[in-house]
Design a protein around this motif. Structure first.
Motif, PDB file in Angstrom:
ATOM      1  N   LEU A 249      -7.742   2.999  -0.769  1.00 49.35           N
ATOM      2  CA  LEU A 249      -8.948   3.515  -0.136  1.00 49.35           C
ATOM      3  C   LEU A 249     -10.150   2.878  -0.826  1.00 49.35           C
ATOM      4  O   LEU A 249     -10.602   3.316  -1.871  1.00 49.35           O
ATOM      5  N   GLN A 250     -10.585   1.802  -0.265  1.00 52.03           N
ATOM      6  CA  GLN A 250     -11.676   1.057  -0.868  1.00 52.03           C
ATOM      7  C   GLN A 250     -12.374   0.229   0.195  1.00 52.03           C
ATOM      8  O   GLN A 250     -11.897   0.099   1.301  1.00 52.03           O
ATOM      9  N   GLN A 251     -13.487  -0.337  -0.187  1.00 56.42           N
ATOM     10  CA  GLN A 251     -14.247  -1.198   0.702  1.00 56.42           C
ATOM     11  C   GLN A 251     -13.585  -2.561   0.781  1.00 56.42           C
ATOM     12  O   GLN A 251     -12.999  -3.034  -0.177  1.00 56.42           O
ATOM     13  N   GLY A 252     -13.709  -3.190   1.926  1.00 58.14           N
ATOM     14  CA  GLY A 252     -13.258  -4.559   2.066  1.00 58.14           C
ATOM     15  C   GLY A 252     -11.761  -4.778   2.161  1.00 58.14           C
ATOM     16  O   GLY A 252     -11.290  -5.888   1.958  1.00 58.14           O
ATOM     17  N   VAL A 253     -11.003  -3.754   2.467  1.00 60.99           N
ATOM     18  CA  VAL A 253      -9.562  -3.909   2.608  1.00 60.99           C
ATOM     19  C   VAL A 253      -9.287  -4.689   3.897  1.00 60.99           C
ATOM     20  O   VAL A 253      -9.906  -4.449   4.919  1.00 60.99           O
ATOM     21  N   VAL A 254      -8.364  -5.620   3.805  1.00 56.14           N
ATOM     22  CA  VAL A 254      -8.019  -6.432   4.970  1.00 56.14           C
ATOM     23  C   VAL A 254      -6.545  -6.279   5.319  1.00 56.14           C
ATOM     24  O   VAL A 254      -5.746  -5.822   4.493  1.00 56.14           O
ATOM     25  N   LEU A 255      -6.212  -6.677   6.526  1.00 54.46           N
ATOM     26  CA  LEU A 255      -4.842  -6.556   7.025  1.00 54.46           C
ATOM     27  C   LEU A 255      -3.837  -7.183   6.062  1.00 54.46           C
ATOM     28  O   LEU A 255      -2.766  -6.620   5.820  1.00 54.46           O
ATOM     29  N   GLY A 256      -4.186  -8.328   5.492  1.00 53.32           N
ATOM     30  CA  GLY A 256      -3.273  -9.013   4.574  1.00 53.32           C
ATOM     31  C   GLY A 256      -2.889  -8.171   3.375  1.00 53.32           C
ATOM     32  O   GLY A 256      -1.762  -8.249   2.892  1.00 53.32           O
ATOM     33  N   ASP A 257      -3.832  -7.342   2.890  1.00 54.82           N
ATOM     34  CA  ASP A 257      -3.531  -6.453   1.761  1.00 54.82           C
ATOM     35  C   ASP A 257      -2.426  -5.473   2.120  1.00 54.82           C
ATOM     36  O   ASP A 257      -1.515  -5.213   1.326  1.00 54.82           O
ATOM     37  N   TYR A 258      -2.521  -4.909   3.300  1.00 52.24           N
ATOM     38  CA  TYR A 258      -1.516  -3.944   3.751  1.00 52.24           C
ATOM     39  C   TYR A 258      -0.183  -4.630   4.003  1.00 52.24           C
ATOM     40  O   TYR A 258       0.865  -4.123   3.608  1.00 52.24           O
ATOM     41  N   ALA A 259      -0.221  -5.765   4.694  1.00 50.79           N
ATOM     42  CA  ALA A 259       1.009  -6.486   5.007  1.00 50.79           C
ATOM     43  C   ALA A 259       1.735  -6.881   3.729  1.00 50.79           C
ATOM     44  O   ALA A 259       2.961  -6.724   3.626  1.00 50.79           O
ATOM     45  N   GLU A 260       0.987  -7.356   2.757  1.00 53.74           N
ATOM     46  CA  GLU A 260       1.591  -7.740   1.480  1.00 53.74           C
ATOM     47  C   GLU A 260       2.221  -6.533   0.791  1.00 53.74           C
ATOM     48  O   GLU A 260       3.345  -6.600   0.288  1.00 53.74           O
ATOM     49  N   ALA A 261       1.513  -5.423   0.771  1.00 47.82           N
ATOM     50  CA  ALA A 261       2.028  -4.212   0.116  1.00 47.82           C
ATOM     51  C   ALA A 261       3.275  -3.678   0.816  1.00 47.82           C
ATOM     52  O   ALA A 261       4.155  -3.098   0.176  1.00 47.82           O
ATOM     53  N   LEU A 262       3.356  -3.883   2.132  1.00 44.93           N
ATOM     54  CA  LEU A 262       4.501  -3.399   2.903  1.00 44.93           C
ATOM     55  C   LEU A 262       5.605  -4.454   3.037  1.00 44.93           C
ATOM     56  O   LEU A 262       6.650  -4.173   3.619  1.00 44.93           O
ATOM     57  N   HIS A 263       5.319  -5.666   2.549  1.00 44.31           N
ATOM     58  CA  HIS A 263       6.286  -6.765   2.592  1.00 44.31           C
ATOM     59  C   HIS A 263       6.685  -7.128   4.019  1.00 44.31           C
ATOM     60  O   HIS A 263       7.867  -7.336   4.311  1.00 44.31           O
ATOM     61  N   ILE A 264       5.666  -7.180   4.905  1.00 45.13           N
ATOM     62  CA  ILE A 264       5.913  -7.612   6.281  1.00 45.13           C
ATOM     63  C   ILE A 264       4.798  -8.588   6.678  1.00 45.13           C
ATOM     64  O   ILE A 264       3.707  -8.549   6.117  1.00 45.13           O
ATOM     65  N   PRO A 265       5.072  -9.451   7.645  1.00 48.72           N
ATOM     66  CA  PRO A 265       4.046 -10.395   8.086  1.00 48.72           C
ATOM     67  C   PRO A 265       2.834  -9.683   8.696  1.00 48.72           C
ATOM     68  O   PRO A 265       2.972  -8.618   9.314  1.00 48.72           O
ATOM     69  N   GLU A 266       1.665 -10.279   8.506  1.00 46.82           N
ATOM     70  CA  GLU A 266       0.430  -9.698   9.051  1.00 46.82           C
ATOM     71  C   GLU A 266       0.530  -9.455  10.550  1.00 46.82           C
ATOM     72  O   GLU A 266       0.116  -8.412  11.037  1.00 46.82           O
ATOM     73  N   ARG A 267       1.038 -10.442  11.265  1.00 54.49           N
ATOM     74  CA  ARG A 267       1.126 -10.314  12.732  1.00 54.49           C
ATOM     75  C   ARG A 267       1.991  -9.128  13.124  1.00 54.49           C
ATOM     76  O   ARG A 267       1.651  -8.370  14.035  1.00 54.49           O
ATOM     77  N   LYS A 268       3.102  -8.942  12.441  1.00 51.80           N
ATOM     78  CA  LYS A 268       4.000  -7.819  12.750  1.00 51.80           C
ATOM     79  C   LYS A 268       3.288  -6.485  12.492  1.00 51.80           C
ATOM     80  O   LYS A 268       3.401  -5.550  13.286  1.00 51.80           O
ATOM     81  N   LEU A 269       2.534  -6.416  11.402  1.00 56.94           N
ATOM     82  CA  LEU A 269       1.801  -5.187  11.099  1.00 56.94           C
ATOM     83  C   LEU A 269       0.711  -4.947  12.135  1.00 56.94           C
ATOM     84  O   LEU A 269       0.511  -3.819  12.589  1.00 56.94           O
TER      85      LEU A 269
END
Length: 105
Positions: free
Chosen positions: A16-36
């Protein structure tokens, strides 16, 4: 699937912070950005950016209930918004009312 949905919520709480991007979530979940991105769009019917803003406003309303003495600026900051004006705009879009109107309910 439900594990991705749970994981998405868990990552959100940790990031929960400013400037979070899709890539951060995808990386944390170990899935490709497009899939997320496709998952968020199909599951929640919104873009990643909108999903994050929805979660931030949800968190803001929870903090307003827990801490009625907090200022709008403090709630915005805690919720991951960098600027009060952006918080106000997004808050109104999502809740249908202003911060003050919501707080005074």
């Amino acid at each position: 699937d439900s594990s991705t949905s749970r994981g998405l919520g868990d990552v959100y709480k940790r990031q929960l912070q400013q400037g979070v991007v899709l890539g951060d979530y995808a990386e944390a979940l170990h899935i490709p950005e497009r899939k997320l991105s496709v998952f968020i769009n199909s599951t929640y019917g919104v873009s990643f950016k909108r999903w994050v803003n929805n979660k931030r406003v949800e968190y803001a309303t929870e903090q307003m209930a827990k801490h009625p003495d907090y200022t709008m600026e403090r709630i915005a900051e805690l919720s991951g918004f960098a600027h009060k004006s952006h918080f106000c705009k997004i808050f109104r879009e999502i809740t249908g009312g202003s911060f003050t109107e919501y707080k005074n309910r």
